[in-house]
Design a protein around this motif. Sequence first.
Motif, short mmCIF file in Angstrom:
data_model
loop_
_atom_site.label_atom_id
_atom_site.label_comp_id
_atom_site.label_asym_id
_atom_site.label_seq_id
_atom_site.Cartn_x
_atom_site.Cartn_y
_atom_site.Cartn_z
N GLY A 270 26.63 -5.38 9.29
CA GLY A 270 25.30 -5.82 9.68
C GLY A 270 24.97 -5.47 11.12
N ALA A 271 25.99 -5.56 11.99
CA ALA A 271 25.77 -5.26 13.41
C ALA A 271 25.73 -3.76 13.68
CB ALA A 271 26.86 -5.91 14.26
N ARG A 272 26.28 -2.97 12.75
CA ARG A 272 26.32 -1.52 12.91
C ARG A 272 25.74 -0.84 11.67
NH1 ARG A 272 30.25 -0.17 16.96
NH2 ARG A 272 31.35 -2.01 17.71
N PRO A 273 24.43 -0.98 11.46
CA PRO A 273 23.82 -0.44 10.24
C PRO A 273 24.01 1.06 10.06
CG PRO A 273 22.14 -1.12 11.84
CD PRO A 273 23.45 -1.66 12.32
N ARG A 274 24.19 1.80 11.16
CA ARG A 274 24.37 3.25 11.04
C ARG A 274 25.67 3.62 10.34
NH1 ARG A 274 24.92 6.18 15.83
NH2 ARG A 274 25.05 7.99 14.50
N LEU A 275 26.58 2.66 10.21
CA LEU A 275 27.82 2.93 9.48
C LEU A 275 27.52 3.34 8.04
CD1 LEU A 275 30.59 0.31 10.40
CD2 LEU A 275 30.79 2.80 10.41
#
Length: 401
Positions: A270-275
Amino acid sequence: MSVAIELEQLTKVYASGVTAVDRLSLDVADGEFTVLVGPSGCGKTTALRMVAGLEKITEGELRIENRIVNDLPPKDRDIAMVFQNYALYPHMTVAENIGFALGLRRMPKKEIKEKVEAAAGILGLREHLDRKPAQLSGGQRQRVAMGRAIVREPAAFLMDEPLSNLDAKLRVQMRAEIAEVQRRVGVATFYVTHDQTEAMTMGHRVAVMRSGVLQQCDRPQTLYDDPDNLFVAAFIGSPSMNLYEGVVSPDGDAVRLGGQTLDIPPAVRGARPRLGEYRDRPVVIGIRPDHLSDAALQERDLDGTTLEGDVQLVEALGSELMVHFQIEAARLHSEEAVASGEDMEEPADLVAGESGLAGHAAGIARIESQSQIRAGGRARLAVETERLYFFDPSSGEAIRD
């Protein structure tokens, strides 16, 4: 808060064509302690010398207290510089060294005496005012150099690796002393060092340079917790961050390191949506040594949160153990990361190899002293997966929003 020093697109190109500093934009606020850090040859001292007026600026603009000073000589810039070699006059007493610049200004002797004694009081040198530099310790000589800067009451202090000539124990003591003096005097300070521990413990903000280019400038804790790229991630922190090449699972909820798998918690996704863009693709995984522990000592559910490796060395440091290990994982191949390992006291295991090639990658864990992990054995390490770092293997940039 007003700005004492402002560097805008500052560039230094030597006659040979070498670009030592490339479009450096940075500011130091009144009363702020800003540290410029990076490996040898990264351009940090050149940048400081341009601010001091000791190097000619090729391009860009330098302002000190809102005055453009590009073409002003050093004496007209209202700065005081502290060098690593102290630059004291051996035939003069401590008092004469501290007050030398004031004498050149033809300041009344009574006023010079008052300013020298005030600076000596701040620096704990009152009992040494009649001594010569040869009668002082290295730390005392450095205090004298600082006293000479303090009495001038400049707009800013510039410090070029002032602790590099001191032994390790004295450097720790002087770090605290310089930070305390700067706080009491309240003068903007631009400090250069290659020692990231020095930078992290002293600076209000820390600017990290590589090959003449500013990589990131922020509070020390932010650099540690949220590095912008692989270079900053590997350079900041001691021991260095463990970096491995892995592959995100097709559903995006785990990452494979060789034959092992670590879950990627929902909060991290959620904190790193680009993953989400890296599903079934290679990424660089970063794990701080502090975020590893002995799985045998944990009581929580460890499913999907452990790595196993062969232990090469265990260093007992009393309150903790440093465990050096190897895991079967892809070797990290990244120009950005390899560069970050250059000229470091404790470089990360940054071994260039074919991307995705399985092999043995080294790592280090800072774990509990009561652990029974021993060299030559097999270790199962618990990973704080909510603290995993992810980087693009091509650009080296952090994968965030």
